[in-house]
Motif scaffolding. Structure first.
Motif, PDB file in Angstrom:
ATOM      1  N   ASP A 327       5.533  16.083  10.114  1.00 32.14           N
ATOM      2  CA  ASP A 327       4.958  15.952   8.781  1.00 32.14           C
ATOM      3  C   ASP A 327       3.584  15.279   8.870  1.00 32.14           C
ATOM      4  N   LYS A 328       2.571  15.973   8.336  1.00 34.46           N
ATOM      5  CA  LYS A 328       1.195  15.472   8.453  1.00 34.46           C
ATOM      6  C   LYS A 328       1.000  14.102   7.805  1.00 34.46           C
ATOM      7  N   LEU A 329       1.536  13.961   6.594  1.00 34.92           N
ATOM      8  CA  LEU A 329       1.350  12.702   5.877  1.00 34.92           C
ATOM      9  C   LEU A 329       2.044  11.550   6.598  1.00 34.92           C
ATOM     10  N   LEU A 330       3.170  11.870   7.211  1.00 30.31           N
ATOM     11  CA  LEU A 330       3.909  10.850   7.950  1.00 30.31           C
ATOM     12  C   LEU A 330       3.133  10.413   9.195  1.00 30.31           C
ATOM     13  N   LEU A 331       2.517  11.364   9.831  1.00 29.61           N
ATOM     14  CA  LEU A 331       1.702  11.054  11.011  1.00 29.61           C
ATOM     15  C   LEU A 331       0.534  10.137  10.630  1.00 29.61           C
ATOM     16  N   ASN A 530       3.562   8.060  -1.026  1.00 29.72           N
ATOM     17  CA  ASN A 530       3.547   9.083   0.023  1.00 29.72           C
ATOM     18  C   ASN A 530       2.201   9.766   0.203  1.00 29.72           C
ATOM     19  N   GLU A 531       1.458   9.882  -0.876  1.00 30.94           N
ATOM     20  CA  GLU A 531       0.176  10.574  -0.746  1.00 30.94           C
ATOM     21  C   GLU A 531      -1.010   9.625  -0.637  1.00 30.94           C
ATOM     22  N   ALA A 532      -0.847   8.393  -1.130  1.00 30.48           N
ATOM     23  CA  ALA A 532      -1.956   7.441  -1.029  1.00 30.48           C
ATOM     24  C   ALA A 532      -1.608   6.289  -0.076  1.00 30.48           C
ATOM     25  N   PHE A 533      -0.451   6.380   0.559  1.00 28.80           N
ATOM     26  CA  PHE A 533      -0.035   5.441   1.612  1.00 28.80           C
ATOM     27  C   PHE A 533       0.008   3.987   1.155  1.00 28.80           C
TER      28      PHE A 533
END
Ligand code: ZN
Ligand code: ZN
Length: 611
Positions: A327-331, A530-533
Motif C-alpha cells: 500500500d503506497k500510503l502505508l509505505l 490515512n491520507e494526511a498522515f
C-alpha cells in the motif's frame, strides 16, 4: 497583541479569531521604500493628476471611519490597543445590531462618493477592504445570524483578562475600567438568552465550557489584582460585589444553556450558500470556493505521488532489505515515522529555534531572495504563562496603536511535560518540520511580512488585514525556500515538507466537505489520518475545530495557491525579466491586502511599464 498561530490546540482562540477574523499588522519604523517599477509609478501618477486628487479627502474619511468604528465596536477597539472605550461593554440587543447596520449603510454611502481611479494604490486597497468589512457586517446580521445559533459568541472573559494582563496603562486605571465595564455583564447575558434560538449542540457545549473556564478571571485574577492597588475599602467592596454579580450571571448563562430545551438544534454544518458567502467575505479570493476545492483535491493527489516517489527512494536507507508495504500510503507513513525520530531534546527546543534565525537570514541573503531589515530583530522568548497550552509556536506583534512594542516569537516550553507527550510533540516538530515552522512563523514568513507591511502604513490594513494573504504568504515561503535549495534538496526535507503542505491542503478539503457536503466524522478521520498522515489526537482536535469554525481552515491553502499561481503567471509573462527578489518585495509592499487586489495592481503597473 496580535498572535499568528501555526500549532494551536485551543478552541478558545479560534472562536475569538472567528469573531474578528481580521488579523492585524503593526506600524513599525518604515523601512527602505522600494520603487521597482518607478517608470510605471510616474505614469500612474500623471493619470491620477488629471482627475481631482481625492487622496487627502479619503485619508480624512478613513480617520473618521475608524473613530466611528470604535464607537460601534468598543471591545474590538480595546483589543487593538485603542483604550478610550475600555469601560464600555455593548449589550447585544436588536438596538445594538441596528446601530451596526446603520453604521454599515452610512459608510457604504460615503464610499460611493469616491472615484476609485483617483485614489492611490494604498487607498484603493483600503477602499476595497472597508467596503468588504461593511458588507460583511450587513451579511452577518441579516443572513448568517450566528448570534442566534452560536452561543459561544457570548463570552466576556477574554476581554477582561486582557485588561488585567496588558501593561498599556497603570493598574489603577485598568481596574477602574474593568469595574465599570463589568456593570453591563448581567444585561449582556440576558440579551444573549433572548438572542439564542435553536443553537447547534456543538457551539452550545463550547459556550458552556468557555464561559465556565473564564470565570476565574472574575473570581480569582481580579481579586488578586485588587490586592496590589490602594483603593479605599468602600470602593474595593463595591468592586468585589460587582465581580460576584458577574460570576453569577456567567454561571446562570451556562446553566441556562445546559437546561435548554433544544428540540430542533441547528446543524453545525453551515450549508453551501452561507459557506460560499462567508468564503467571499473572509477570504476575498480571486477564486471561488469550488475552484479552490478542486485545486485542493488535485494538489493532494500530486503530493501523494511526490511523497510516494521519495519514500520509495528512501526505503532502503532506513529499512534495508525489509519488505516494502504494497500500500503506497502505508509505505509513505512508515518512512515519515522513521524520519520523525530525528529531533531535538526537549530542553533544546527553544535554543534550536533561536539558532535557526541567523541561518535563515544568511541563506536568504546568499540567494538574494528578499531584503531583510536588520534593525528590527525578532525576539525569541518562552511563551508567557497566560498563553501556555495555546500555541506551540506563534508570533505576537504589537497592535496598530502600540508602535514601540516588540515582535516576539513565542516558543512553548516542554518543561513539566511527561516523557511520552514530549516525545510525540518532538516527533511532530522534528528536525525537518521545525525548520519549516521557523520559515513559516518567522523568516521569511510571518515576521518578514509584518516588517514589510509597514512600508504602506495603513491603519485599515492593520485592522482588516487579509488572513488568506497573511497565512498564504507564510505557506508560500516554505515552498519558495526549498525550491531555492534550502535544506540542500535533501529527500527527507522535501518529504516532510510535502507532509506539512498536505495539512493545509486537507484542511481545505475537510472544511468545505464538512460544511457543504455532509462529510461524516469517520470520513474526516480517514482523510486526516490515512491520507494526511496525522496522529489520532491531532485529527480529533481538527474535527472539533471544524465543527465550531467555518472557512477559517481554508485561508492557508487558498492564499498559498493564489500567490503561487500569480508568481508562475508573472514568470511566464515577464520571461527573463522576472526577478524573484523584486517580486517578493513588490508583492509585500502593498501590505496585508487580499491577493487578488495586489495582483491587479501589480499587473497594472507592469502593463503601464510596457507601454
Ligand atoms: Zn501562520
Ligand atoms: Zn525521539
Amino acid at each position: 497583541m496580535n498572535i499568528y498561530f501555526t500549532i494551536v490546540n485551543s478552541i478558545f482562540i479560534f472562536s475569538a479569531l472567528n469573531k474578528n477574523p481580521q488579523m492585524k499588522k503593526i506600524i513599525l519604523a518604515s523601512i527602505v521604500s522600494i520603487s521597482l517599477f518607478s517608470c510605471a509609478n510616474k505614469q500612474q501618477k500623471e493619470t491620477a493628476k488629471s482627475l481631482t486628487d481625492m487622496n487627502p479627502k479619503f485619508d480624512r474619511y478613513k480617520e473618521q471611519f475608524i473613530e466611528d468604528l470604535w464607537k460601534v465596536y468598543p471591545g474590538w477597539a480595546s483589543s487593538q490597543g485603542y483604550h478610550k472605550y475600555d469601560s464600555v461593554l455593548i449589550v447585544p440587543t436588536d438596538d445594538s445590531r441596528a446601530k451596526e447596520l446603520a453604521f454599515s449603510k452610512s459608510n457604504l454611502d460615503s464610499l460611493k462618493t469616491y472615484d476609485l481611479n483617483s485614489l492611490s494604490d494604498n487607498n484603493k486597497t483600503d477602499y476595497y477592504m472597508i467596503e468588504n468589512q461593511l458588507k460583511s457586517i450587513d451579511w452577518a446580521i441579516n443572513e448568517q445570524k450566528s448570534f442566534e445559533w452560536n452561543p459561544s459568541e457570548y463570552n466576556v472573559s477574554g476581554a477582561f483578562a486582557e485588561m488585567l494582563n496588558g501593561n498599556y496603562d497603570s493598574l489603577d486605571i485598568r481596574l477602574r475600567n474593568f469595574y465599570l465595564k463589568m456593570a453591563n455583564i448581567p444585561a449582556y447575558y440576558e440579551a444573549a438568552k433572548k438572542n439564542i434560538k435553536n443553537p447547534t449542540l456543538e457551539h452550545t457545549q463550547l459556550a458552556i465550557e468557555q464561559n465556565l473556564g473564564g470565570i476565574s478571571v472574575f473570581e480569582k485574577d481580579f481579586h488578586e489584582a485588587l490586592n496590589k492597588v490602594h483603593f479605599g475599602e468602600h470602593e474595593k467592596q463595591a468592586m468585589e460585589a460587582t465581580a460576584k454579580e458577574s460570576v453569577k450571571a456567567i454561571k446562570e448563562f451556562a446553566d441556562w444553556l445546559k437546561k435548554l430545551n433544544n428540540l430542533t438544534p441547528r446543524s453545525f454544518r453551515l450549508g453551501k450558500e452561507l459557506y460560499a458567502k462567508k468564503f467571499e467575505f473572509d477570504i476575498q479570493s480571486g477564486y471561488s470556493i469550488d475552484q479552490i476545492y478542486e485545486k485542493a483535491i488535485t494538489h493532494k493527489k500530486e503530493l501523494h505521488e511526490k511523497m510516494f516517489f521519495l519514500a520509495d527512494k528512501l526505503w532502503t536507507k532506513y529499512f534495508g532489505n525489509t519488505q516494502k508495504p504494497t500500500d503506497k500510503l502505508l509505505l509513505i507513513r512508515q518512512v515519515i515515522d522513521k524520519i520523525s525520530e530525528k529531533h531535538v531534546k526537549p530542553e533544546e527546543f527553544q535554543t534550536a529555534i533561536e539558532q535557526q534565525m541567523p541561518v535563515l537570514i544568511d541563506f536568504i541573503k546568499k540567494k538574494d531572495l528578499i531584503y531583510i531589515d536588520p534593525s528590527k530583530p525578532l525576539v525569541v522568548r518562552k511563551e508567557p504563562d497566560y498563553m501556555a497550552g495555546v500555541a506551540g509556536a506563534s508570533i505576537s506583534a504589537p497592535g496598530p496603536y502600540d508602535k514601540n512594542g516588540n515582535t516576539y516569537y513565542n516558543v512553548g516550553s516542554l518543561s513539566g511535560w511527561d516523557k511520552e507527550k514530549a516525545e510525540s510533540y518532538l516527533r511532530e516538530y522534528n528536525h525537518y518540520i521545525l525548520q519549516i515552522l521557523n520559515i513559516h512563523e518567522a523568516i521569511p514568513g510571518h515576521y518578514t511580512q509584518l516588517v514589510y507591511s509597514n512600508q504602506s502604513p495603513s491603519l485599515i490594513k492593520s485592522l482588516f488585514g487579509n488572513n488568506a494573504m497573511i497565512e498564504g504568504w507564510a505557506v508560500y515561503t516554505e515552498r519558495m525556500m526549498l525550491e531555492n535549495g534550502y535544506g540542500n534538496d535533501e529527500d527527507e526535507m522535501w518529504l516532510m515538507y510535502y507532509k506539512w503542505n498536505l495539512r493545509s491542503t486537507c484542511n481545505t478539503i475537510l472544511d468545505y466537505s464538512v460544511h457543504t457536503k455532509d462529510m461524516s466524522k469517520q470520513d474526516a478521520m480517514n482523510l486526516l489520518m490515512n491520507e494526511a498522515f496525522q496522529q489520532k489526537t491531532e485529527a480529533e482536535g481538527k474535527w472539533r475545530r471544524v465543527s465550531v469554525t467555518q472557512v477559517q481552515l481554508c485561508c492557508y491553502f487558498t492564499g498559498y495557491t493564489e500567490i503561487y499561481d500569480f508568481r508562475e503567471e508573472l514568470k511566464k509573462q515577464m520571461g527573463d525579466k522576472f526577478q524573484l527578489k523584486t517580486f517578493h518585495e513588490k508583492f509585500l509592499s502593498y501590505g496585508s491586502a487580499p491577493v487578488k487586489y495586489i495582483k491587479e495592481l501589480m499587473l497594472n503597473e507592469i502593463g503601464a511599464d510596457k507601454k
